[in-house]
Design an enzyme around this catalytic site. Structure first.
Site, PDB file in Angstrom:
ATOM      1  N   ARG A  46       0.860  -1.183   0.000  1.00  0.00           N
ATOM      2  CA  ARG A  46       0.000   0.000   0.000  1.00  0.00           C
ATOM      3  C   ARG A  46       0.900   1.237   0.000  1.00  0.00           C
ATOM      4  NH1 ARG A  46       1.659   1.819   4.265  1.00  0.00           N
ATOM      5  NH2 ARG A  46       0.635   3.811   3.920  1.00  0.00           N
ATOM      6  N   GLY A  47       0.262   2.391  -0.158  1.00  0.00           N
ATOM      7  CA  GLY A  47       1.023   3.635  -0.252  1.00  0.00           C
ATOM      8  C   GLY A  47       1.172   4.007  -1.712  1.00  0.00           C
ATOM      9  N   ALA A  48       0.886   5.267  -2.038  1.00  0.00           N
ATOM     10  CA  ALA A  48       0.868   5.695  -3.438  1.00  0.00           C
ATOM     11  C   ALA A  48       2.166   5.370  -4.189  1.00  0.00           C
ATOM     12  CB  ALA A  48       0.544   7.191  -3.514  1.00  0.00           C
ATOM     13  N   ARG A  86      -7.013  -1.528  -7.545  1.00  0.00           N
ATOM     14  CA  ARG A  86      -7.456  -0.501  -6.594  1.00  0.00           C
ATOM     15  C   ARG A  86      -7.819   0.722  -7.424  1.00  0.00           C
ATOM     16  NH1 ARG A  86      -4.361   0.034  -1.634  1.00  0.00           N
ATOM     17  NH2 ARG A  86      -5.352   2.070  -1.466  1.00  0.00           N
ATOM     18  N   GLN A  88      -2.610   2.604  10.538  1.00  0.00           N
ATOM     19  CA  GLN A  88      -1.304   2.631   9.888  1.00  0.00           C
ATOM     20  C   GLN A  88      -0.255   3.320  10.740  1.00  0.00           C
ATOM     21  OE1 GLN A  88      -4.235   3.470   8.345  1.00  0.00           O
ATOM     22  NE2 GLN A  88      -4.046   3.340   6.118  1.00  0.00           N
ATOM     23  N   ASP A 120      -1.118  12.713  -1.740  1.00  0.00           N
ATOM     24  CA  ASP A 120      -1.114  11.850  -2.923  1.00  0.00           C
ATOM     25  C   ASP A 120      -0.868  12.639  -4.201  1.00  0.00           C
ATOM     26  OD1 ASP A 120      -3.053  10.451  -0.875  1.00  0.00           O
ATOM     27  OD2 ASP A 120      -2.325   8.906  -2.232  1.00  0.00           O
TER      28      ASP A 120
END
Length: 242
Positions: free
Chosen positions: A44-46, A81, A185, A226
């Site tokens: 996960r994470g941009a 996603r 998180q 983001d």
């Protein structure tokens, strides 16, 4: 250790759902596995998702997919996603070179990985310099939300990468990560990363953040963003000095 990487013809990634209790590195050699890892937030994470997009296309290209089959695999990956803009960006970037063959696709995917690493190191330096400029010499406490460290990228991270650079320079007094509901998180990932780097930190509940900022427990607040428009607009504020 890198959050995601290309090793001997397959993808290796840290399964973030196992942290902080267990550090599990998954070897991914199948597109369906990667899509499942993305959907269940194992990765996960941009920035990390952008790398996932590029490496995922490289993976199936190395396995022999070309033409319409490669396009279909890329479409499935990009939509794993739908709200993850970086994921589809990474897929589209490497698919520009689909006609040039699998090695060119892999080359571009690895370039995405390397560019992210370089960007995070650079951001850490610039951010730490900015804190010294705005806050002056000495040590300072920083509050941070969610997870913006190496786990969200490939190495070091964005906002948390600045905190790491401050720690390495000796200008970090204390990091104050908030737990970040509903997936925690902050408490599961950011606190773990701070512990791994040996930085001083105290985990706080989300609702304590404004109270502690108001009373001067932190001199700056770091969050990720983001997307940043050309005019400077962001969906989330990156750095606020208080």
């Amino acid at each position: 250790m890198r959050t995601i990487d290309w090793i001997d013809g397959h993808i290796e990634l840290i399964d973030q759902t196992k942290l902080p209790g267990e550090l599990v590195v998954r070897k991914v050699s199948d597109l369906d596995e990667l899509i499942d890892d993305i959907k269940r937030l194992a990765v996960r994470g941009a920035p990390a998702l952008g790398v996932s997009g590029g490496l995922g296309v490289a993976l199936v290209a190395q396995q022999g997919l070309t033409g319409s089959e490669l396009e279909e695999a890329a479409h499935r990956l990009a939509n794993a996603r739908p709200t993850a803009v970086n994921l589809s960006w990474g897929v589209k970037r490497v698919m520009q070179y689909a006609s040039e063959g699998k090695e060119r696709i892999l080359e571009e995917a690895l370039k995405i990985r390397d560019e992210d690493i370089a960007s995070c190191y650079s951001m850490g330096q610039y951010g730490a310099d900015l804190m010294e400029e705005l806050l002056g010499e000495g040590q300072h406490s920083v509050m941070t939300v969610c997870n913006t460290g190496g786990l969200a990228c490939v190495e070091r991270g964005t906002a948390l990468g600045v905190i790491q650079t401050m720690f390495e320079r000796g200008t970090l007094k204390e990091a104050l990560p908030v737990e970040t509901r509903p997936l925690l998180q902050g408490s599961r990932l950011t606190a773990w990363e701070l512990q791994q780097m040996g930085a001083p930190y105290r985990l706080i509940v989300d609702s304590a953040g404004p109270f502690l900022l108001r009373r001067g427990f932190a001199q700056a607040f770091f969050a990720g963003a983001d997307r940043i428009a050309a005019n400077g607009d962001t969906g989330v504020c990156q750095v606020v000095c208080v």
